[in-house]
Design a protein around this motif. Structure first.
Motif, PDB file in Angstrom:
ATOM      1  N   TRP A 107       0.820  -1.215   0.000  1.00 42.24           N
ATOM      2  CA  TRP A 107       0.000   0.000   0.000  1.00 42.24           C
ATOM      3  C   TRP A 107       0.848   1.256   0.000  1.00 42.24           C
ATOM      4  O   TRP A 107       0.372   2.332  -0.371  1.00 42.24           O
ATOM      5  N   ARG A 108       2.114   1.175   0.451  1.00 39.56           N
ATOM      6  CA  ARG A 108       3.045   2.311   0.408  1.00 39.56           C
ATOM      7  C   ARG A 108       2.418   3.589   0.982  1.00 39.56           C
ATOM      8  O   ARG A 108       2.390   4.642   0.354  1.00 39.56           O
ATOM      9  N   ARG A 109       1.873   3.473   2.171  1.00 35.55           N
ATOM     10  CA  ARG A 109       1.277   4.605   2.898  1.00 35.55           C
ATOM     11  C   ARG A 109       0.109   5.229   2.143  1.00 35.55           C
ATOM     12  O   ARG A 109      -0.196   6.413   2.306  1.00 35.55           O
ATOM     13  N   LEU A 125      23.969   4.216  -9.126  1.00 39.34           N
ATOM     14  CA  LEU A 125      22.572   4.544  -8.840  1.00 39.34           C
ATOM     15  C   LEU A 125      22.058   3.561  -7.795  1.00 39.34           C
ATOM     16  O   LEU A 125      22.073   2.351  -8.008  1.00 39.34           O
ATOM     17  N   LEU A 126      21.628   4.103  -6.670  1.00 43.21           N
ATOM     18  CA  LEU A 126      21.142   3.281  -5.570  1.00 43.21           C
ATOM     19  C   LEU A 126      19.622   3.332  -5.518  1.00 43.21           C
ATOM     20  O   LEU A 126      19.034   4.419  -5.405  1.00 43.21           O
ATOM     21  N   ASP A 127      18.989   2.156  -5.627  1.00 40.36           N
ATOM     22  CA  ASP A 127      17.539   2.042  -5.504  1.00 40.36           C
ATOM     23  C   ASP A 127      16.814   2.892  -6.543  1.00 40.36           C
ATOM     24  O   ASP A 127      15.698   3.377  -6.297  1.00 40.36           O
ATOM     25  N   ASN A 128      17.417   3.094  -7.699  1.00 43.02           N
ATOM     26  CA  ASN A 128      16.838   3.906  -8.774  1.00 43.02           C
ATOM     27  C   ASN A 128      16.443   5.306  -8.305  1.00 43.02           C
ATOM     28  O   ASN A 128      15.617   5.976  -8.919  1.00 43.02           O
ATOM     29  N   GLN A 129      17.025   5.749  -7.208  1.00 42.70           N
ATOM     30  CA  GLN A 129      16.590   7.001  -6.601  1.00 42.70           C
ATOM     31  C   GLN A 129      17.745   7.929  -6.255  1.00 42.70           C
ATOM     32  O   GLN A 129      17.617   9.149  -6.389  1.00 42.70           O
ATOM     33  N   TYR A 130      18.860   7.378  -5.809  1.00 41.69           N
ATOM     34  CA  TYR A 130      19.977   8.205  -5.353  1.00 41.69           C
ATOM     35  C   TYR A 130      21.139   8.043  -6.330  1.00 41.69           C
ATOM     36  O   TYR A 130      21.721   6.961  -6.449  1.00 41.69           O
ATOM     37  N   LEU A 131      21.459   9.111  -7.027  1.00 43.02           N
ATOM     38  CA  LEU A 131      22.496   9.082  -8.049  1.00 43.02           C
ATOM     39  C   LEU A 131      23.793   9.661  -7.473  1.00 43.02           C
ATOM     40  O   LEU A 131      23.816  10.808  -7.026  1.00 43.02           O
ATOM     41  N   LEU A 132      24.842   8.862  -7.479  1.00 38.63           N
ATOM     42  CA  LEU A 132      26.144   9.284  -6.976  1.00 38.63           C
ATOM     43  C   LEU A 132      26.965   9.804  -8.154  1.00 38.63           C
ATOM     44  O   LEU A 132      27.166   9.100  -9.143  1.00 38.63           O
ATOM     45  N   VAL A 133      27.407  11.075  -8.056  1.00 37.45           N
ATOM     46  CA  VAL A 133      28.191  11.702  -9.129  1.00 37.45           C
ATOM     47  C   VAL A 133      29.433  12.357  -8.529  1.00 37.45           C
ATOM     48  O   VAL A 133      29.508  12.611  -7.314  1.00 37.45           O
ATOM     49  N   GLN A 134      30.385  12.646  -9.408  1.00 36.35           N
ATOM     50  CA  GLN A 134      31.595  13.345  -8.943  1.00 36.35           C
ATOM     51  C   GLN A 134      32.040  14.339  -9.998  1.00 36.35           C
ATOM     52  O   GLN A 134      31.751  14.203 -11.190  1.00 36.35           O
ATOM     53  N   ASN A 135      32.729  15.364  -9.508  1.00 37.48           N
ATOM     54  CA  ASN A 135      33.521  16.221 -10.394  1.00 37.48           C
ATOM     55  C   ASN A 135      34.879  16.390  -9.738  1.00 37.48           C
ATOM     56  O   ASN A 135      35.225  15.687  -8.774  1.00 37.48           O
ATOM     57  N   GLN A 136      35.676  17.314 -10.230  1.00 31.09           N
ATOM     58  CA  GLN A 136      37.046  17.444  -9.717  1.00 31.09           C
ATOM     59  C   GLN A 136      37.076  17.961  -8.285  1.00 31.09           C
ATOM     60  O   GLN A 136      38.091  17.809  -7.595  1.00 31.09           O
ATOM     61  N   SER A 148      34.393  17.505  -5.822  1.00 25.74           N
ATOM     62  CA  SER A 148      33.530  16.922  -4.799  1.00 25.74           C
ATOM     63  C   SER A 148      32.904  15.612  -5.265  1.00 25.74           C
ATOM     64  O   SER A 148      32.952  15.249  -6.447  1.00 25.74           O
ATOM     65  N   LEU A 149      32.290  14.972  -4.299  1.00 20.71           N
ATOM     66  CA  LEU A 149      31.447  13.804  -4.518  1.00 20.71           C
ATOM     67  C   LEU A 149      30.041  14.201  -4.075  1.00 20.71           C
ATOM     68  O   LEU A 149      29.871  14.782  -3.006  1.00 20.71           O
ATOM     69  N   SER A 150      29.010  13.911  -4.896  1.00 23.16           N
ATOM     70  CA  SER A 150      27.658  14.371  -4.586  1.00 23.16           C
ATOM     71  C   SER A 150      26.650  13.242  -4.752  1.00 23.16           C
ATOM     72  O   SER A 150      26.848  12.310  -5.534  1.00 23.16           O
ATOM     73  N   VAL A 151      25.551  13.363  -3.998  1.00 22.66           N
ATOM     74  CA  VAL A 151      24.407  12.466  -4.142  1.00 22.66           C
ATOM     75  C   VAL A 151      23.220  13.315  -4.584  1.00 22.66           C
ATOM     76  O   VAL A 151      22.920  14.343  -3.980  1.00 22.66           O
ATOM     77  N   ILE A 152      22.558  12.895  -5.654  1.00 21.54           N
ATOM     78  CA  ILE A 152      21.390  13.599  -6.185  1.00 21.54           C
ATOM     79  C   ILE A 152      20.143  12.779  -5.872  1.00 21.54           C
ATOM     80  O   ILE A 152      20.096  11.574  -6.148  1.00 21.54           O
ATOM     81  N   HIS A 153      19.154  13.433  -5.296  1.00 20.05           N
ATOM     82  CA  HIS A 153      17.852  12.777  -5.096  1.00 20.05           C
ATOM     83  C   HIS A 153      17.098  12.873  -6.416  1.00 20.05           C
ATOM     84  O   HIS A 153      16.598  13.936  -6.800  1.00 20.05           O
ATOM     85  N   ALA A 154      17.017  11.761  -7.132  1.00 23.24           N
ATOM     86  CA  ALA A 154      16.520  11.779  -8.505  1.00 23.24           C
ATOM     87  C   ALA A 154      15.070  12.241  -8.595  1.00 23.24           C
ATOM     88  O   ALA A 154      14.708  12.987  -9.510  1.00 23.24           O
ATOM     89  N   LYS A 155      14.210  11.811  -7.679  1.00 22.72           N
ATOM     90  CA  LYS A 155      12.800  12.190  -7.750  1.00 22.72           C
ATOM     91  C   LYS A 155      12.617  13.685  -7.556  1.00 22.72           C
ATOM     92  O   LYS A 155      11.861  14.339  -8.283  1.00 22.72           O
ATOM     93  N   THR A 162       5.693  12.376 -11.083  1.00 25.10           N
ATOM     94  CA  THR A 162       6.852  11.656 -10.537  1.00 25.10           C
ATOM     95  C   THR A 162       6.451  10.527  -9.601  1.00 25.10           C
ATOM     96  O   THR A 162       7.312   9.862  -9.036  1.00 25.10           O
ATOM     97  N   HIS A 163       5.143  10.314  -9.426  1.00 27.46           N
ATOM     98  CA  HIS A 163       4.694   9.221  -8.553  1.00 27.46           C
ATOM     99  C   HIS A 163       5.091   7.880  -9.169  1.00 27.46           C
ATOM    100  O   HIS A 163       4.668   7.528 -10.273  1.00 27.46           O
ATOM    101  N   GLY A 164       5.909   7.128  -8.474  1.00 29.53           N
ATOM    102  CA  GLY A 164       6.359   5.838  -8.975  1.00 29.53           C
ATOM    103  C   GLY A 164       7.463   5.913 -10.010  1.00 29.53           C
ATOM    104  O   GLY A 164       7.931   4.874 -10.488  1.00 29.53           O
ATOM    105  N   TRP A 165       7.874   7.133 -10.360  1.00 31.12           N
ATOM    106  CA  TRP A 165       8.927   7.290 -11.379  1.00 31.12           C
ATOM    107  C   TRP A 165      10.285   6.890 -10.802  1.00 31.12           C
ATOM    108  O   TRP A 165      10.584   7.168  -9.641  1.00 31.12           O
TER     109      TRP A 165
END
Length: 623
Positions: free
Chosen positions: A282-284, A441-452, A454-461, A576-579
């Motif tokens: 039911w996912r809340r 990409l963790l759980d199709n939701q958290y994208l780990l990226v880097q540049n010269q 830093s290291l960053s995590v993007i909340h994809a949704k 973005t529901h379920g995306w």
């Protein structure tokens, strides 16, 4: 002279009307309740201008004699109870004798009825009352039953009339309450007409499930999960139906409860339904459900609310336990049946590396292989893939690049966000040229990226919400429409009066957002195209969810017209529901995000990027 005085009958009735007659919908409820108590098998409700100019309820029940008609318009006159003990064993819908006197004191009221004991060619009787005063009485040529007309509601109480909502909103409330009453009495033929148009015509049926099917349509009814259970010792029986998790909504407004065929609101039953269906599926969200409970009348108190909306059980714990057990068993049985129908047969190849799933004999095998993306050198090497013969291989997935999720969670709460915008001052240049490289990409939701730097995590949704929001916002000023995607076959969707009015009021916004919708009958629309950001396979559900979100906002703001900015916010939530993001799309996804005006913040103010510089990592590992 005493300061305290006895109120006149008319003034007392108008005061009582404040509790009994809140709006046109409450008038309809009281009149239909009376018709059902009279044994009617056919009830017709006619509404004009949201019920403010006319409410007419006609039935083929037992009717009344002239003497009983005169008694019925007196305060606290009723045929349903006679003694105090009767209050503890109420078996009718109405019982107080307040409804008719309250209505006729604040309207132009006509009551016509013909007793069932009269011959077909005999006349009935008619009373016409204005503001509580009888102005005309005469014989009337009517069929057996009763016809009541309530005209110009609150015409003599302007302070009450100005608090009524728009005609569309009031019509929506009447539609809602009348559908509830029809669901509570499937053995009765219900007809509802509004402003000369037929809204629904539901012939009498024998089962609750058949009436539910009339309400939601045959296609949805095919998915109903139904149950019937009885506790003979406690003299409680339950009939219930609910739809699977794929049809869940974000609110409880589609959950309906009936106790002894009376539509009610009861917090305990609502919580029991939630507890019984407590599952990750039911996912809340909340199921669409119809709960019919039959219990001895002396075990339930219906005299606890002016409008008889709420009830109390004398043995609430017993009722709770029975309903919880019955619903839980039905839900578990459905899960078992679904698992048995969908369980794949799994084979292990000799190399121990690839899994082949066969769902059915004639279906095409689906091969699961390791991720095609190599592990970045900064991350730990992926462990070898192995399978345990004792495990359910159908549940296994090939792992993505290894990430220490616990460490990542701790890093997520790092407080270093200094010079945050400087790290992303690249909105005019390609992300790849700036060294933004997607790593994992963790759980199709958290994208780990880097540049010269830093290291960053993007909340994809949240990032996708920002991208869609900035595509939508300029459309109002530009008076243009976003590109649409056509449905292969247009879908016909039946809406409630409220939702149809809400769509019509915001039709321009829907068109600018990329919807192509046409009116197709009184309460039906034809969905032909949806925005590009919508999933075609769930277009129907997403459109209804959009209306649901707008309805929640509208009910709080008390206005039908939704501002464009708020419309865009609701749109991004639905789209973005379920995306979920796919790793292969991550590079172009970063580029689109960096082209937005605020790539670091979602439209609702939530953080999109979480950045870690070398010094942040040093503090983390060194303590």
């Amino acid at each position: 002279m005493s300061k305290i005085q006895v109120l006149s009958d008319i003034l007392a009735s108008q005061v009582a009307a404040g509790e009994v007659v809140e709006r046109p919908a409450s008038v309809v409820r009281e009149l239909v309740d009376n018709a059902l108590d009279a044994g009617a098998t056919k009830i017709e409700v006619v509404l004009h201008q949201g019920g403010q100019s006319l409410i007419r309820v006609s039935d083929n029940g037992s009717g009344m004699s002239a003497d009983d008609m005169h008694m019925s318009i007196q305060r606290h006159a009723t045929s349903k109870i006679a003694e105090v003990e009767d209050l503890h064993d109420i078996q009718t819908r109405g019982f107080r004798g307040e409804a008719l006197p309250s209505m006729l004191s604040v309207s132009r009221f006509k009551l016509a009825s013909k007793d069932q004991e009269k011959q077909q060619d005999e006349l009935g009787h008619e009373l016409i009352i204005e503001g509580g005063e009888l102005v005309k009485e005469s014989p009337a040529m009517i069929p057996q039953g009763t016809i009541i007309e309530v005209k110009d509601l609150f015409y003599n109480v302007p302070a009450r009339r100005k608090f009524l909502k728009s005609q569309g909103a009031e019509s929506g409330q009447v539609d809602k309450i009348l559908r509830q009453l029809a669901l509570s009495a499937p053995y009765v033929h219900f007809i509802f007409k509004r402003d000369g148009k037929l809204i629904f015509d539901w012939p009498a049926v024998t089962k609750y499930q058949e009436r539910i099917a009339q309400s939601i349509g045959g296609l949805l009814a095919e998915s109903l999960i139904s149950l019937e259970q009885t506790d003979s010792d406690a003299e409680i029986s339950l009939q219930a139906a609910f739809l699977p998790p794929s049809f869940a909504t974000k609110t409880r407004k589609q959950q309906q409860f009936f106790v002894n065929a009376r539509p009610v609101e009861n917090a305990m039953l609502s919580y029991v339904l939630r507890d019984a269906l407590d599952s990750v599926e039911w996912r809340r969200q909340f199921p669409l459900a119809w709960i019919y409970l039959t219990i001895k009348p002396n075990q339930v108190d219906v005299n606890v609310h002016p409008a008889k909306k709420e009830i109390r059980f004398s043995n609430e714990a017993q009722v709770r336990s029975f309903v919880l057990r019955a619903l839980s068993q039905a839900w578990q049985q459905w899960q078992i049946e679904q698992h048995a129908a969908q369980a794949p047969t799994t084979e292990l190849n000799p190399d121990g590396y690839r899994v082949v799933e066969r769902v059915a004999e004639d279906s095409t095998p689906v091969q699961l292989t390791p991720s095609p993306f190599p592990s970045p050198p900064q991350l730990a090497e992926n462990p070898p893939i192995s399978y345990n013969s004792n495990q359910d291989l159908s549940q296994q997935e090939v792992p993505a690049p290894a990430i220490d999720t616990q460490a990542l969670g701790e890093l997520k709460h790092s407080s270093s966000q200094d010079n945050f915008k400087e790290l992303f001052n690249v909105t005019e240049q390609d992300s790849a040229e700036q060294g933004f490289t997607p790593l994992a990409l963790l759980d199709n939701q958290y994208l780990l990226v880097q540049n010269q730097q830093s290291l960053s995590v993007i909340h994809a949704k949240f990032a996708q919400e920002r991208i869609i929001y900035e595509q939508l916002m300029p459309q109002e000023a530009q008076q243009t429409e976003l590109p649409s995607q056509q449905l292969l076959l247009p879908e016909l969707i039946e809406l409630s009066v409220e939702d149809k009015a809400l769509w019509q009021e915001n039709q321009t916004s829907f068109e600018q957002a990329g919807f192509e919708i046409e009116s197709f009958g009184v309460q039906t629309v034809q969905l032909c195209a949806v925005p590009m950001c919508f999933s075609l396979s769930h277009a129907h559900e997403l459109f209804l969810q959009m209306l649901n979100n707008l309805s929640q906002w509208q009910s709080k703001q008390h206005t039908q017209q939704v501002p464009w900015q708020e419309f865009c916010l609701k749109m991004t939530k639905v789209a973005t529901h379920g995306w979920k993001l796919e790793f292969s799309q991550s590079q172009s996804f970063i580029e689109r995000l960096l082209q937005t005006a605020q790539p670091y913040q979602s439209p609702t103010g939530k953080l999109i990027w979480k950045t870690f510089r070398p010094q942040d990592l040093e503090r983390f590992f060194q303590g």
